[in-house]
Write a protein that holds these residues in place. Structure first.
Motif, PDB file in Angstrom:
ATOM      1  N   GLY A 166      25.211  34.203 -71.722  1.00 51.55           N
ATOM      2  CA  GLY A 166      25.238  32.799 -71.323  1.00 51.55           C
ATOM      3  C   GLY A 166      25.504  31.900 -72.525  1.00 51.55           C
ATOM      4  N   GLU A 167      25.979  30.714 -72.233  1.00 56.96           N
ATOM      5  CA  GLU A 167      26.235  29.740 -73.297  1.00 56.96           C
ATOM      6  C   GLU A 167      24.921  29.349 -73.971  1.00 56.96           C
ATOM      7  OE1 GLU A 167      29.134  28.450 -74.435  1.00 56.96           O
ATOM      8  OE2 GLU A 167      30.148  29.926 -73.172  1.00 56.96           O
ATOM      9  N   GLU A 186      22.013  27.167 -75.503  1.00 53.92           N
ATOM     10  CA  GLU A 186      21.562  25.830 -75.136  1.00 53.92           C
ATOM     11  C   GLU A 186      21.635  24.896 -76.341  1.00 53.92           C
ATOM     12  OE1 GLU A 186      18.064  25.655 -72.302  1.00 53.92           O
ATOM     13  OE2 GLU A 186      17.814  27.687 -73.074  1.00 53.92           O
ATOM     14  N   GLU A 227      22.652  31.654 -59.374  1.00 54.51           N
ATOM     15  CA  GLU A 227      22.787  31.376 -60.811  1.00 54.51           C
ATOM     16  C   GLU A 227      22.536  29.900 -61.095  1.00 54.51           C
ATOM     17  OE1 GLU A 227      26.116  32.371 -64.260  1.00 54.51           O
ATOM     18  OE2 GLU A 227      26.489  32.915 -62.172  1.00 54.51           O
ATOM     19  N   SER A 283      19.190  29.192 -63.349  1.00 57.66           N
ATOM     20  CA  SER A 283      19.465  28.740 -64.717  1.00 57.66           C
ATOM     21  C   SER A 283      18.755  27.423 -65.002  1.00 57.66           C
ATOM     22  CB  SER A 283      20.970  28.593 -64.946  1.00 57.66           C
ATOM     23  OG  SER A 283      21.516  27.608 -64.079  1.00 57.66           O
ATOM     24  N   PRO A 333      19.961  29.901 -69.233  1.00 56.68           N
ATOM     25  CA  PRO A 333      21.100  30.818 -69.089  1.00 56.68           C
ATOM     26  C   PRO A 333      20.887  32.201 -69.695  1.00 56.68           C
ATOM     27  CG  PRO A 333      21.539  29.161 -70.772  1.00 56.68           C
ATOM     28  CD  PRO A 333      20.251  28.768 -70.126  1.00 56.68           C
ATOM     29  N   GLN A 334      19.861  32.367 -70.533  1.00 59.20           N
ATOM     30  CA  GLN A 334      19.638  33.655 -71.200  1.00 59.20           C
ATOM     31  C   GLN A 334      18.630  34.541 -70.464  1.00 59.20           C
ATOM     32  OE1 GLN A 334      21.498  34.434 -73.786  1.00 59.20           O
ATOM     33  NE2 GLN A 334      22.440  32.410 -73.855  1.00 59.20           N
ATOM     34  N   ILE A 370      19.542  35.881 -64.750  1.00 57.04           N
ATOM     35  CA  ILE A 370      20.879  35.305 -64.915  1.00 57.04           C
ATOM     36  C   ILE A 370      21.830  36.353 -65.492  1.00 57.04           C
ATOM     37  CG2 ILE A 370      22.236  33.572 -66.165  1.00 57.04           C
ATOM     38  CD1 ILE A 370      20.618  32.378 -63.901  1.00 57.04           C
ATOM     39  N   GLN A 371      21.349  37.122 -66.470  1.00 57.08           N
ATOM     40  CA  GLN A 371      22.175  38.173 -67.065  1.00 57.08           C
ATOM     41  C   GLN A 371      22.582  39.206 -66.012  1.00 57.08           C
ATOM     42  OE1 GLN A 371      23.189  38.171 -70.500  1.00 57.08           O
ATOM     43  NE2 GLN A 371      22.432  36.095 -70.175  1.00 57.08           N
ATOM     44  N   GLN A 404      25.225  37.767 -63.715  1.00 61.98           N
ATOM     45  CA  GLN A 404      26.522  37.713 -64.376  1.00 61.98           C
ATOM     46  C   GLN A 404      27.158  39.094 -64.479  1.00 61.98           C
ATOM     47  OE1 GLN A 404      25.751  35.612 -68.043  1.00 61.98           O
ATOM     48  NE2 GLN A 404      25.941  33.610 -67.076  1.00 61.98           N
TER      49      GLN A 404
END
Length: 751
Positions: A170-171, A173, A716, A720, A725-726, A730-731, A734
Motif C-alpha cells: 500500500g501507499e 501514509e 478495501e 483502509s 493501507p498496510q 488490506i494486503q 490486494q
C-alpha cells in the motif's frame, strides 16, 4: 491474618510456579497429539512443557527438540531452526543428535540454504559412521539419502526466484508530527475548558482514513483470558490455549514458539530479546508475585508495572508534588499549571495539566500521572478494596525482599542504596508507602482511562479457505495521548492496534475546529440510550453527544430497539411494552406474550447456534446445517427480520457452506448477513468491512471474478479507513485482486 489467609488461598487457584509434574503431563498430551497428526495442538502443548520445566533440567532440550518437530510439519522452517538451536544450547543428548540434524538439514533445504544443508549432511554422515551400531540408524540413513538426492536435484536445477508482485504494498501514509502533542498529527491542537477538560480539536479539515494519533502504550499488561482454576486434588492441567499462551507478554505479538520465563510458568515471550527486556524493566520484580497479581486483577498489575517503568525517582517526585498541589490535580480548571512552569512553555498549552517545561504534552509518566483519578466520585467501598489490593502487593514486595529492586528502577546512573526502615516488618517503609500511593492513584485512574488493546483473532483452526475473525480484548494499557480523546456514542474516529501501538484514524470527515471524538464502548448502533448512559456512569459523566440528545429529546424508540425487537408469533407485527408483559402492536391481533419467555427462546437459539459451530469445528458440517436451518425457522416466528441474531445465523450458514466448497450458496447467505449488519452498524462501519472481507474470500474461491473484484474494492475502501493501507487484511485483499487481474482476458469476460 484472616484476610491474608483468604488471599493466599485464592492465589493457590492461579499458580505460576514451575511444576515438573505439569511438564510431564503436558508432554504426554503433546506426544499424543503429535502422533495423531494434530501438530498445531502439539505445538501449544510443548510450549506449556517448556514453561514448566525447571532451568537446567535435561528435559528442557528434549522439549525444544520435540517442538521443532511440530514446527517442521507446520512449515515454519525458520522458527524450527531456532528451536533446534535452543535444544543444542541446552545440552541435547549426543545420542539423539542425528535425528535433530536431519530435521535441521531438511529445514535448510526448504529455505534454499543449500550450502548450509550440505554442511549439516556431512556432519551427520560422520556422526553416523562414528557410531558403529549402524542398525539403529537405518531409518535415518534412508532419510539422509533422500535429503542428499533432494539437495543434488536443487543444486542442478535451482528454482527461479519468485517474481516481485507490483502494487501489493500500500501507499505509505503522509504523516507530519505535532510540535506540541507527541505522537499526534499536525492537524490536531490541544484545548482545555471546564466542561470538556483536556481534549483534541481539528486545526484543519481532516478526511476519512487520515491518521491522527500514533502512540506506543506507556504500559500494557496482557489479559490472561479465561482458564479453569485448579481445584484441590486436581491432577490434570488445562490444555486450552488462552491469551497468555498465544501472545508475547511484552510486545503482544502472536506467539508461535514461545521463550518461557526462567523463574515462573506464566510469562512467555516471542524472543529472547523480549524476555531479557521484560526482565530488566519489570519482570524481575513481578515474577515471584505472579499468582497474587493474577488474583488481584489486571488493574492492580498495570498500576505496579507503571510504577516500575517510571522509576522510583520520578514516582516520588510527582507524589511529593501532588501533596503540595493536590487540589489543582483534582481540579485542573482551577488555574492548574504544568509541573515545571518555565517561561518558554508553548503559549497554546500553557496551564494545561500534564505538559512539560517546554509546553509539550508527551506520552510520559508525567502526562499519565495527570490523568484524573476522580477520587471523590469513587465509592468508599471501591476505594477501600483498591487500597487493600495495593497494600497486599507492597507487603508482598517487602516480604520477598524486592523493595530495593522497586526503589532502584530509575536509570543506572541514579541508582543508590535505598533507605532502610527500622520499623516492624508488617509496616511498609516510607518509600513503599510512596509506591503504594502512586499505585492507588493509577488503579483509580484506570476506571476512566484504561484502554483495551484489541486484536482480530481467528476463529477455528484458521486453515480454511474463508477465515472468520472476531475482536478480542488482548491487554489493558495506559495511553496518555489517546486518553485526551473525549467520548461520543457517534464518534468520528476509529482506533486500531498493532502490538502495543495504537493508531487513531478519522472515520468520517472532520471540519477544522471540530472536536475529535472516540467511543469508549457504548455505541449508538449497538444499544439504546438508557443502556449507554448506564454503562457510561462508570466514567463519572453524562453523555450529551448528538446521538444521545436526539434520542432523549425526540422520545422516539431507538432504531436499535426496533431492529432487535420481538415479533408477534401469530401475525409477525412488532411486540411492544416496557415491562414483562408484551402485546402485539397490531390492534386487530392483540396477542400478548411474556418478555421473559421470549428472551428464554432467544437464549436457546443462541446456544443451538453455538452448538452448530462446534459441530462444524469437528467436521460435522451436515449436522451443523440442519441445526442452523431449524434455528432460522424458529427465529422467524418471534424475531424481527433485522434482528442481529438473524444476521449471525446467515453468517454461520455461509461459513458452513464455504467449508463444504459450496461457494454460491455461501455467498447467498453472507449477502443476507451483510444487509443486516449494514442496517445496524452502517455501510461504512468496520463490522460491514469485515463481512465484505469474508464475502471477497468466498467469491474469490468460487471464481466469481467480476463480483469478487467489486467486493474487494468496496472492502478495501472501508477497511483502509479503519486500519490503514498496510494492514494484513488490506494486503490480503490486494493479493486476491492481483491474482484475479492476472487471469487471461477470455476467462475474465466469462466470469
Amino acid at each position: 491474618k484472616e484476610e491474608e489467609a483468604a488471599l493466599v488461598q485464592l492465589c493457590h487457584q492461579a499458580p505460576t510456579e514451575k511444576r515438573p509434574e505439569a511438564a510431564s503431563w503436558y508432554r504426554e498430551q503433546g506426544n499424543r497429539e503429535f502422533k495423531q497428526g494434530r501438530y498445531q495442538a502439539a505445538l501449544r502443548l510443548y510450549s506449556k512443557v517448556a514453561s514448566h520445566e525447571l532451568p537446567g533440567s535435561p528435559e528442557v532440550s528434549v522439549c525444544f527438540a520435540n517442538r521443532s518437530a511440530a514446527l517442521l510439519h507446520l512449515g515454519h522452517f525458520e522458527v524450527c531452526l531456532e528451536d533446534i538451536a535452543r535444544a543444542e544450547s541446552h545440552g541435547y543428548p549426543d545420542r539423539l543428535l542425528p535425528k535433530v540434524l536431519l530435521r535441521k538439514a531438511e529445514c535448510l533445504l526448504c529455505l534454499e540454504r543449500l550450502q548450509d544443508a550440505q554442511d549439516i549432511l556431512r556432519v551427520l554422515e560422520s556422526k553416523i559412521a562414528l557410531d558403529g551400531v549402524m542398525a539403529t540408524h537405518l531409518t535415518r540413513l534412508k532419510k539422509l539419502s533422500e535429503l542428499k538426492a533432494k539437495l543434488g536435484e536443487k543444486q542442478r536445477c535451482p528454482e527461479p526466484a519468485p517474481e516481485a508482485r507490483g502494487g501489493i504494498q500500500g501507499e505509505p501514509e503522509i504523516w507530519e508530527e505535532n510540535n506540541i502533542i507527541s505522537g499526534a498529527s499536525s492537524s490536531l491542537s490541544l484545548s482545555f475548558d471546564a466542561e470538556r477538560g483536556r481534549h483534541l480539536v481539528a486545526s484543519q479539515d481532516i478526511v476519512p482514513g487520515q491518521s491522527l494519533v500514533k502512540e506506543e502504550a506507556f504500559v500494557s499488561v496482557l489479559c490472561p483470558g479465561e482458564s479453569l482454576p485448579l481445584q484441590d486434588g486436581d491432577t490434570a492441567w488445562d490444555t486450552r490455549a488462552t491469551n497468555a499462551d498465544l501472545y508475547c507478554h511484552r510486545c503482544l505479538r502472536q506467539l508461535l514458539a514461545s521463550v518461557p520465563c526462567q523463574g515462573c510458568s506464566y510469562a512467555q515471550y516471542c524472543s529472547q530479546h523480549c524476555a531479557d527486556r521484560a526482565w530488566q524493566q519489570y519482570h524481575s520484580t513481578e515474577c515471584s508475585l505472579g499468582a497474587l497479581l493474577l488474583t488481584l486483577g489486571v488493574f492492580c498489575h498495570v498500576a505496579l508495572r507503571t510504577v516500575l517503568l517510571a522509576g522510583f525517582a520520578e514516582v516520588s517526585r510527582l507524589v511529593a508534588w501532588s501533596h503540595r498541589g493536590d487540589k489543582n490535580l483534582q481540579n485542573p480548571g482551577a488555574g492548574c499549571k504544568p509541573l515545571s512552569e518555565a517561561p518558554d512553555a508553548a503559549a497554546g498549552s500553557r496551564g494545561i495539566p500534564g505538559c512539560g517545561s517546554n509546553g509539550r504534552y508527551q506520552s510520559s509518566y508525567q502526562a499519565l500521572f495527570h490523568l484524573l483519578p476522580h477520587t471523590e466520585q469513587h465509592s468508599p467501598e471501591h476505594k477501600f478494596l483498591c487500597t487493600l489490593s495495593v497494600v497486599a502487593v507492597c507487603k508482598q514486595l517487602q516480604a520477598a525482599g524486592l523493595e530495593a529492586a522497586v526503589l532502584n528502577q530509575e536509570s543506572p546512573q541514579q541508582q543508590s542504596k535505598p533507605k532502610t526502615c527500622g520499623k516492624a516488618s508488617d509496616e511498609l517503609s516510607p518509600e513503599l508507602k510512596t509506591v503504594a500511593e502512586a499505585m492507588l492513584r493509577h488503579v483509580l485512574q484506570l476506571q476512566c482511562n484504561a484502554q483495551a488493546i484489541t486484536v482480530m483473532q481467528e476463529l477455528g483452526p484458521g486453515d480454511g479457505a474463508v477465515v472468520d475473525r472476531k475482536p478480542v480484548r488482548l491487554a489493558t494499557a495506559f495511553f496518555p495521548v489517546l486518553s485526551l480523546l473525549n467520548h461520543s456514542c457517534c464518534p468520528n474516529t476509529s482506533v486500531s492496534f498493532s502490538g502495543t501501538a495504537a493508531t487513531v484514524r478519522a472515520s468520517q470527515p472532520i471540519s477544522s475546529g471540530q472536536e475529535v471524538l472516540h467511543c469508549y464502548g457504548p455505541h449508538w448502533c449497538r444499544m439504546r440510550v438508557a443502556e449507554r448512559q448506564q454503562l457510561l456512569s462508570q466514567y463519572f459523566f453524562e453523555c450529551h453527544c448528538r446521538a444521545c440528545l436526539e434520542e432523549l429529546e425526540s422520545g422516539v424508540r431507538s432504531v436499535v430497539s426496533n431492529r432487535n425487537s420481538f415479533c408477534c408469533p401469530k401475525c409477525q407485527a412488532q411486540m411492544q411494552g416496557e415491562e414483562d408483559a408484551l402485546c402485539c402492536s397490531n390492534e386487530a391481533c392483540a396477542t400478548s406474550a411474556s418478555r421473559d419467555q421470549l428472551s428464554g427462546r432467544l437464549q436457546d437459539l443462541q446456544q443451538q447456534s453455538k452448538k452448530a459451530l462446534d459441530l462444524l469445528g469437528v467436521g460435522k458440517a451436515d449436522q451443523a446445517i440442519k441445526i442452523l436451518l431449524k434455528c432460522q425457522r424458529d427465529a422467524g416466528t418471534f424475531l424481527s427480520p433485522e434482528h442481529l441474531l438473524m444476521g449471525e445465523m446467515e453468517d454461520h450458514l455461509a461459513q458452513v457452506y464455504a467449508t463444504l466448497g459450496k461457494w454460491q450458496e455461501a455467498a447467498r447467505h453472507l449477502k443476507k448477513s451483510i444487509e443486516i449488519v449494514e442496517m445496524h452498524h452502517g455501510p461504512s462501519s468496520v463490522e460491514t468491512g469485515h463481512e465484505l472481507f469474508k464475502l471477497a474470500q468466498i467469491l474469490f474461491n468460487g471464481f466469481a471474478v467480476s463480483e469478487a473484484l467489486s467486493t474487494i474494492q468496496r472492502a478495501e475502501g472501508i477497511l483502509s479507513v479503519h486500519f490503514g493501507p498496510q494492514s494484513a487484511q488490506i494486503q490480503e485483499l490486494q493479493e486476491m485482486k492481483a491474482c484475479l487481474s492476472q487471469l487471461p482476458r477470455n476467462i475474465l469476460q466469462r466470469t
